[in-house]
Structure formats: structure tokens, C-alpha cells
Write an enzyme that holds these catalytic residues in place. Structure first.
Site, PDB file in Angstrom:
ATOM      1  N   GLU A 104       3.381  -0.445   4.827  1.00 23.07           N
ATOM      2  CA  GLU A 104       3.247  -1.334   5.985  1.00 23.07           C
ATOM      3  C   GLU A 104       2.522  -2.642   5.680  1.00 23.07           C
ATOM      4  O   GLU A 104       2.563  -3.560   6.499  1.00 23.07           O
ATOM      5  CB  GLU A 104       2.571  -0.608   7.164  1.00 23.07           C
ATOM      6  N   ASN A 126       0.859  -1.190   0.000  1.00 22.74           N
ATOM      7  CA  ASN A 126       0.000   0.000   0.000  1.00 22.74           C
ATOM      8  C   ASN A 126       0.902   1.250   0.000  1.00 22.74           C
ATOM      9  O   ASN A 126       2.127   1.124   0.062  1.00 22.74           O
ATOM     10  CB  ASN A 126      -0.916  -0.063   1.224  1.00 22.74           C
ATOM     11  N   CYS A 139       2.076   3.506   2.061  1.00 25.11           N
ATOM     12  CA  CYS A 139       3.172   3.767   3.040  1.00 25.11           C
ATOM     13  C   CYS A 139       3.997   2.541   3.361  1.00 25.11           C
ATOM     14  O   CYS A 139       4.917   2.586   4.189  1.00 25.11           O
ATOM     15  CB  CYS A 139       2.582   4.366   4.299  1.00 25.11           C
TER      16      CYS A 139
END
Ligand code: TTP
Ligand code: GDP
Ligand code: 5AD
Length: 647
Positions: free
Chosen positions: A327, A323, A325
């Protein structure tokens, strides 16, 4: 202990900053703009109620209960969820806070718990509409055809409209200049098509709430890799590929790339539709990455090979992208919902951590996040299916830096890293035990039999912690039979929710100890100043001391150059007081007990050279982490996320 803790934080008033953010973006409003919600507890009631209603869908135990027993059970679940949210010890990702209850009758969402009837919960479930989308993380595959590409553009638009962040790996697209049979023309390549996605997403937004956020990945052995690394160069304010974070994908073992780097070898660039042998030195690729990251903060690196190594469904399914960012690594059309526990609230002012309450919070939070899956409505059927098949969750932490301040432990110390491992190992143990318990109660994730869990698989690397024996025991016994979720843990940036919780974000050190923050109202564009001093610092410093240094603290953000007790300087470190290697080591400490990934920024000072950045990229390959983002202070960076600071 738990009850006292909950009551204490339920009673704690929200900061002005938190309330402003809630009013601007989270409180339900009528189309006329009139507020339906006026307090944080209104939001908590709505969200707890909707997520508790999932028990009517996913709990076979209820089938054997009388109507009265069922009602009692669902009300109790709602009450447990409400307490957790109202105390702000645990918060789900923003889309859950934004969208839970969309479409439902307001009367049903807010009436007192004692007045709720079974049919009220059922009505809430029945009224969910196509925007009842509660997850933050998506991955969409992009196929090598015009139809496939533009189908993905449409999917990006629908997910953005619902409030999700999306990642794609563009490596399937044939390189620029390769032959297109149908038209006898030449392909324009992945980077050119990324601009189409960027433009589409620039036009679609989720009302007054969020803009688009994208991740674009190209694998290190794609023939267009050099063009890709340059794709965001020339960021000049009106920014190129503004909605994208970009990352170079490492689908193979990271140690393989390290070996090639150290031996100064070339890597073969390839694609099934590319017939020119092309090679480039790995060192050239890394040099370009470091140069651009130094200038603009992009690209990052994502270790897809490392993610698949710890992915319980590999090789049956494969993680292709993360995704925005980083994580969460996902397979095609998978989505994930997140939630984060505020560690600082679990630590009292004397620095004592409440492990017992932590365990209870973790277990309730896993149930909450698992329920979210069942009340979620996705805009694309393939996503609904993929999510239900694997039931991936991302439970993580925030408030780590503030917790360390309370405990008087410097972030850049072995003691902090060892504590990080223990906290995360404890969390992994309780969260995975709960996921197995839910598997037993409600059923395993449907692809369980295709996963590696029946063979005693442990989905993270481990290091040394106080809970290692118990973790091994868990995966060697009960987890071989029961697991509700393919993965359970992740550490998100918590850019917005940490502001609502009035705590430090994710596993990050604080960025500044004091500042003036301008909040720009999206609706009117007015800018308002908000003053902020770190709450723990304010408590630990005598008031006159704080007054003495306040102006300089606001100016500099750090205690580093201020005339003050040396011990305090060591404890109250901020991001730029910390060596890049210490950032990396903290990421690794947490990652060793996290099955999904971690969002972390390695901050380097403005004075860092390109070679310094290069050194970090190479060093990263030596550590058990899943990706890397470097940000040099003051460099131009496209800020994809609307953190409150930049609103
Ligand atoms: P397709 O739409 O699959 O083209 P095709 O079916 O005519 O060709 P083939 O049989 O070779 O697959 O697109 C193939 C790739 O070429 C895809 O990455 C998009 C790209 N492309 C362009 O860049 N420009 C174009 O004008 C066309 C038609 C395709
Ligand atoms: P928070 O829940 O709002 O605090 O979100 P985080 O900062 O923890 O980010 C978690 C994930 O949410 C990111 O990795 C993205 O997938 C998604 N996300 C975060 N911010 C945005 C945004 O501004 N727009 C969109 N569309 N998605 C976002
Ligand atoms: N890859 C992964 N994460 C990224 N972020 C920014 N750029 C990238 C990238 N290329 C994440 C940082 C930070 C958040 C704001 O965005 O990790 O946590």
C-alpha cells in the site's frame, strides 16, 4: 451529529475477539507479565496523550501562547484524539498502538486529563527510547556489494525488532554468475541473498507482538527474473522465503509491457555488470508468474512506474519498492505511518452515511498521523532524516464491505464502485486540504520546493466523482503554496486493526459471513475457538431465519447455496462470490483518488485455471492500479502476516 456518533461508539462494548487480540498483543505489560493496561480506553489514553504531546515539538503557534494557553491547547488535542480512538472510528497502524509511550512513567501515561501539566507532556517526550517506533512501512535500499548487502541485513533486523514491515528492491544486485572483481569469483545473485534476509528476520521478532514481514521486488528486466519468479516455489508448509511476499517490479510504463505482451515481443534483460545479451519473451515471464501465483499466491506485480508518475517528488526522489503489503511505495530509507477510518461506523442502521462527521474525522486523523511523525523514534538515522524530509502519511479506510451491507449495495456493482469513488474523492479533498492547512500552520514538508506541488500537480489519476472540481481547485491554488505531507492517503489491509475495530478489513469484501476462528496464544500455544457471525447480517435477518441457516452458514461462509431471499444473496456477497474483474475494478475505483497505493487481493476460486490467472495479470496492465496480488482459494500460500485468523 459528531458528538453523538462518538458517544455512541465509545459506549459500544468491544467484542470478545477484539479484547482477546488486545490482551494478547496490545496491552502494555510489565517485564513480569503483569498487565499495566486492562481496557481499550487505557490504550487510547496512552496513545492520544503521546501523539498530542507532539504539538509541543511541531507547532510554532504555541510559542506565542502563555503556559496556561499551551496546556489548554495540548489537552484539547489529546481529548480530540482520545475520542477518535475510543470510538474506534479511526485507528492508527499497530506499531503506534504497540509502542507509543514506551519508556515513559506509567503514572504520566494514564492519569486523568485534568491533572496533566505541561511538564508532564514534556517528560513523556523526553523519555522516549529507541523502541518508540510508530510506523508500519519501511523501504531499505540494497547495494551491489557484500558490505552493502550485510549492512541492509542489519537494518532489516533493527526495523523488525522495532515492529516495522520492510520492502526492498533487489535489482541493484548483479545477476547470478556475473564476475566479482575483488575475488575473481562469481556472484550468487539476488535470490540467494534474499535467503540471508529471510533467515536474519526469522530470528529477530518484536517480543510477543509481531514477527517479521518483508517484501522482495525484482524488476522485470533483471537477468535473474525467471529464477526470482520461482523463488517461492516448493512452498510445502515449512516454507521457502517464509517472511517474504515477492513481486515483479514494473519500473516502466505498464502500457509498454502490455504492448510487448500483445505483440509477443522479447524484453532485454540487463544489469551494468552483466555482459551477455539476454532476451526473454514477455509472454514467458507472464506465463511463469501466472503458474506460480496459481500454485502459491506469489509473485504479485508492482507498477513502480505508475507510482512514480503520481509521486510529487519524482524525479528528485524515486520510489524503488513498496512495504510488505504494497500500500505504500517509498524511496530509499523512507518510512510511513498509517491509519484507517471505519466507514461502517459512519453509516447508520438505515444505511444513511454521515458525511459531515466523516469530514471531521478525516481532518483530525490527518493531524494525528502528522503528529506521529514527530514523536516517532527510528532505529536508523537515515530513516529519521528521510521521513522528516517528506512527511508521508497513509490515511485510509476499513469497514467498506460492512458499510455496503448496511446500505444494501452489492460490492460487485457499478453503484458500489461509484460510491467508492465519491467516498475516496471526498476523503482526498478533505485530507489534502488539511495537509495544506497544516503546512500553513506548522510548515511545509522540507522538500516541498523540489516537489511538483508548486506547479499544480495532482498526485492521483482521478476518475469521475462529485468532488472533482473542488479537488482541481485545491491543487491549482492553495496546494501550490502549502503542503505538509508529500502524500496523505493509502488503503492498508488493516489485518489486525479491523479486528480491534470489529469491522471488515480495508476495502476488501468480507471473506466469510460466519466462522469459527481458532486463536492460538503465542505464549502457551493453546488454541481457543471463537464463534463469529457478521453483525450486519445478524441485524438484518430475523432471528429464527438466522438460527435456521446458522450451521450451513458456518460450514459454507456464503449465502450463495443457501435457500434464502435472492435480494439478500446479492447484497451479502463474500470474496469468492465476486468475479475477479469486479475485484480489479473496485481496486481501480479507489485508486483513482489515492496518492499512495492500495492493498487488495484478487480472489479467484479454487477451480480457476492457470490461464484464468494469466488473464488477470494481463488485464491488470490495462487498469490504473499500482499493483496486483492474486490468491486462488485453497492454494498454498505463505501467509506473511499474522492476521488474527492465523495466530
Ligand atoms: P563486492 O563486495 O562489491 O565485491 P568486489 O568489490 O570484490 O567486486 P566488484 O569490484 O566487482 O564490485 O560484491 C559484488 C557483488 O557480488 C555483490 O552483488 C555480492 C556478490 N558476491 C557474491 O555473490 N559472492 C561473493 O563471494 C562476493 C565476494 C560477492
Ligand atoms: P495493522 O495495523 O496491524 O492492522 O496492519 P495492516 O494489516 O494494515 O498492515 C499494514 C502494514 O503493516 C503492512 O503492509 C506491513 O508493512 C506491516 N505489517 C503488517 N503485519 C505485520 C506483521 O505481522 N509484522 C510486521 N513486522 N509488520 C507487519
Ligand atoms: N505484493 C503486494 N501485496 C501482497 N500481499 C501479499 N502478497 C503480496 C505481494 N506479492 C498483501 C495482500 C494482502 C496482504 C495480506 O498481503 O494485498 O492485502
Amino acid at each position: 451529529m459528531y458528538r453523538q456518533l462518538i458517544e455512541r461508539y465509545k459506549q459500544k462494548p468491544l467484542s470478545e475477539n477484539a479484547l482477546k487480540i488486545l490482551k494478547e498483543r496490545y496491552f502494555f505489560k510489565k517485564p513480569s507479565g503483569e498487565f499495566v493496561e486492562n481496557s481499550w480506553f487505557d490504550v487510547c489514553r496512552r496513545v492520544a496523550r503521546v501523539v498530542a504531546a507532539a504539538e509541543l515539538i511541531n507547532n510554532p503557534r504555541l510559542e506565542k501562547m502563555t503556559a496556561a494557553e499551551k496546556l489548554d491547547f495540548v489537552r484539547q488535542v489529546e481529548s480530540d484524539f482520545f475520542d477518535l480512538l475510543a470510538s474506534r472510528i479511526f485507528l492508527p497502524n499497530s506499531p503506534t498502538l504497540f509502542n507509543a509511550g514506551i519508556g515513559a512513567d506509567y503514572e504520566l501515561l494514564y492519569k486523568p486529563l485534568e491533572q496533566m501539566k505541561l511538564e508532564d507532556y514534556q517528560k513523556i517526550l523526553d523519555s522516549r527510547n529507541h523502541l518508540h517506533m510508530l510506523s508500519a512501512c519501511f523501504v531499505v535500499p540494497v547495494e551491489d556489494s557484500i558490505e552493502g548487502i550485510f549492512n541492509a541485513v542489519k537494518e532489516f533486523a533493527l526495523i523488525t525488532k522495532a515492529g516495522g514491515g520492510i520492502g526492498s528492491n533487489f535489482s541493484a544486485l548483479r545477476p547470478k554468475g556475473s564476475f566479482v572483481a575483488g575475488t575473481h569469483g562469481k556472484a550468487s545473485g539476488p535470490v540467494s541473498f534474499m535467503h540471508v534476509f529471510n533467515t536474519a528476520v526469522s530470528i529477530v521478532e518484536q517480543g510477543y507482538r509481531r514477527r517479521g514481514a518483508l517484501m522482495g521486488i525484482l524488476n522485470i528486466d533483471h537477468p535473474d527474473i525467471m529464477e526470482f519468479i520461482d523463488a517461492k516455489k516448493g512452498n510445502d508448509g515449512e516454507r521457502v522465503l517464509k517472511f517474504f511476499n515477492i513481486s515483479v517490479g514494473i519500473p516502466m510504463d505498464r502500457l509498454e509491457i502490455l504492448r510487448m505482451y500483445e505483440n509477443d515481443e522479447e524484453i532485454e534483460l540487463k544489469h551494468p555488470k552483466w555482459h551477455h545479451p539476454t532476451k526473454v519473451k514477455v509472454r514467458e515471464i507472464f506465463k511463469k508468474m501466472a503458474q506460480n501465483a496459481w500454485e502459491t499466491g506469489d509473485p504479485g506485480m508492482v507498477f513502480l512506474g505508475e507510482m512514480n508518475k503520481y509521486y510529487a517528488l519524482y524525479p528528485y526522489r524515486e520510489i524503488i519498492s513498496t512495504n510488505p503489503c504494497g500500500e505504500i511505495g517509498l524511496s530509499a530509507y523512507e518510512a510511513c505511518n498509517l491509519g484507517s477510518i471505519d466507514l461502517a461506523k459512519l453509516c447508520d442502521d438505515k444505511g444513511v452515511f454521515d458525511w459531515e462527521s466523516f469530514a471531521k474525522v478525516i481532518r483530525t486523523a490527518v493531524r494525528f498521523l502528522d503528529n506521529v511523525i514527530d514523536v516517532n523514534v527510528f532505529p536508523i538515522d537515515k530513516i529519521t532524516q528521510a521521513v522528516k524530509e517528506s512527511r508521508r502519511l497513509g490515511l485510509g479506510i476499513m469497514g467498506f464491505a460492512d458499510m455496503l451491507y448496511k446500505m444494501e449495495i452489492p460490492y460487485n456493482s457499478e453503484q458500489a464502485r461509484s460510491l467508492a469513488k465519491n467516498l475516496m474523492a471526498f476523503m482526498a479533498l478533505h485530507a489534502h486540504e488539511e495537509s495544506s492547512r497544516l503546512g500553513q500552520e506548522k510548515g511545509n514538508f522540507p522538500l516541498f520546493e523540489y516537489s511538483r506541488y508548486p506547479n499544480g500537480f495532482i498526485p492521483f489519476s482521478m476518475d469521475v466523482s462529485d468532488y472533482d472540481d473542488e479537488i482541481r481547485e485545491h491543487f491549482n491554488t492553495i496546494a501550490k503554496k502549502y503542503k505538509r505531507n508529500v502524500a496523505v492517503l493509502a488503503i492498508a489491509p488493516t489485518g489486525s486493526i479491523s479486528n480491534i475495530a470489529d469491522t471488515s478489513s480495508g476495502l476488501e469484501p468480507n471473506f466469510l459471513l460466519a466462522y469459527v476462528r481458532y486463536v492460538n496464544k503465542l505464549s502457551t500455544n493453546e488454541r481457543e475457538p471463537l464463534f463469529y457471525v457478521n453483525e450486519v447480517l445478524a441485524k438484518k435477518l430475523p432471528e429464527n431465519e438466522l438460527l435456521r441457516i446458522r450451521d450451513r452458514l458456518i460450514e459454507e461462509g456464503s449465502l450463495r447455496n443457501i435457500d434464502i431471499d435472492e435480494r439478500l444473496k446479492k447484497i451479502f456477497v463474500v470474496a469468492h462470490d465476486i468475479d475477479p474483474l469486479d475485484h480489479l475494478l473496485m481496486q481501480e475505483a479507489f485508486q483513482s483518488y489515492v496518492d499512495n497505493n492500495i492493498s487488495k487481493t484478487i480472489n479467484v476460486p479454487n477451480s480457476a485455471t492457470v490461464d484464468d490467472v494469466l488473464e488477470i495479470y494481463v488485464e491488470a496492465l490495462k487498469h490504473k492500479i499500482r499493483g496486483l496480488t492474486v490468491y486462488r482459494d485453497g492454494s498454498l500460500q505463505t501467509q506473511v502476516l499474522t492476521s488474527a485468523k492465523d495466530l
